[in-house]
Design an enzyme around this catalytic site. Structure first.
Site, PDB file in Angstrom:
ATOM      1  N   ASP A 136      -7.432  -4.818   0.082  1.00 32.47           N
ATOM      2  CA  ASP A 136      -6.390  -5.647   1.012  1.00 32.47           C
ATOM      3  C   ASP A 136      -7.205  -6.159   2.139  1.00 32.47           C
ATOM      4  O   ASP A 136      -8.218  -5.616   2.469  1.00 32.47           O
ATOM      5  CB  ASP A 136      -5.428  -4.505   1.184  1.00 32.47           C
ATOM      6  CG  ASP A 136      -4.371  -5.278   2.117  1.00 32.47           C
ATOM      7  OD1 ASP A 136      -3.794  -6.479   1.559  1.00 32.47           O
ATOM      8  OD2 ASP A 136      -3.847  -4.938   3.290  1.00 32.47           O
TER       9      ASP A 136
ATOM     10  N   ASP B 290      -4.920  -8.115   4.998  1.00 30.57           N
ATOM     11  CA  ASP B 290      -4.101  -7.863   6.000  1.00 30.57           C
ATOM     12  C   ASP B 290      -3.587  -6.399   6.341  1.00 30.57           C
ATOM     13  O   ASP B 290      -3.378  -5.880   5.536  1.00 30.57           O
ATOM     14  CB  ASP B 290      -2.741  -8.742   5.827  1.00 30.57           C
ATOM     15  CG  ASP B 290      -2.878 -10.262   5.967  1.00 30.57           C
ATOM     16  OD1 ASP B 290      -3.840 -10.603   6.410  1.00 30.57           O
ATOM     17  OD2 ASP B 290      -2.178 -10.975   5.072  1.00 30.57           O
TER      18      ASP B 290
END
Length: 255
Positions: free
Chosen positions: A8, A10
């Site tokens: 990922d 963010d």
């Protein structure tokens, strides 16, 4: 332990405009070891080229463009596979619109084959009205991702999922979600990295998206407590992640 890593962005690599320093060291270690990795992000606001430049210029991370797989790209892959037509109405920002329209879809606010809703910081009632009417006429309703919030240096802000639910409430039509934790983006991500689900681990900060993407799709998961899901929540999670670390500095590649 794992032959490849799905990462990922963010809340895992950065928070808004702030780098998570341990994350940069983690990615550089992946590169030094020659381990395949793919950033799988629900972020649709930026083009992959913009994300690549941001990672280098702002955070000191040099990564190939091929390592960035956004929910925008997965949305286009889904639309092409679905093959309902070549017209669309898109609520979203440059990353989502560019991916769809540069793939050959034409904008149609009246009778589109698809209505796609992603994060749009300039959402207006008029945009919501156009999307709602098109869906009521039969347009295929796509939500780029289900994230209700996005972690930033200011705190948790409304995410794409909040906007999708707004349109869903007005139309009473269930959308097809593309981004994590849905199988659509994860299956395409595995194709991109060239590994099986048994060979990779999904790394992220959000239990409801990143970790559920692993749990729901038979992929090992690594929850890092630097973003959305907090340490005090871990004990009460319905299904535990495969691994939990306070920061990526705590991860051992050799165990």
């Amino acid at each position: 332990m794992y032959k490849g890593y799905l990462l990922d962005l963010d809340g895992t690599i950065y928070r808004g405009t702030e780098l998570i320093p341990e994350a940069r060291d983690f990615v550089k270690e992946l590169q030094a070891r020659g381990l395949p990795y793919l950033f799988v992000t629900n972020n649709t606001t930026r083009r992959p080229e913009v994300l690549q430049a941001m990672l280098e210029e702002r955070f000191g991370l040099q990564v190939p463009l091929s390592t960035l797989y956004t929910a925008s790209l997965a949305t286009v892959d889904y639309m092409v596979d679905k093959n309902l037509g070549r017209t669309a109405y898109v609520i979203g920002e440059d990353g989502l619109k560019a991916a769809i329209y540069e793939a050959g879809f034409e904008e149609d606010p009246i009778n589109p084959a698809y209505v796609v809703v992603g994060l749009d910081t300039e959402l207006t009632y008029e945009k919501a009205k156009i999307a709602s009417l098109a869906i009521q006429k039969g347009a295929h309703f796509i939500g780029s991702n289900p994230d209700l919030n996005i972690p930033t240096e200011e705190g948790l802000l409304p995410g794409a999922g909040s906007l999708v639910r707004f349109i869903q409430a007005s139309t009473r039509v269930e959308p097809v979600y593309i981004g994590k934790p849905e199988a659509i983006i994860m299956e395409k991500a595995l194709e991109r990295i060239g590994l099986s689900k048994e060979e990779v681990v999904m790394v992220g900060d959000n239990y409801m998206t990143d970790i559920r993407a692993g749990l729901d799709n038979g992929i090992a998961s690594l929850l890092v407590l630097t973003g959305f899901t907090q340490a005090e929540e871990v004990a009460d999670l319905p299904i535990p992640p495969t691994h939990v670390v306070s920061s990526l500095a705590d991860w051992s590649f050799d165990d």
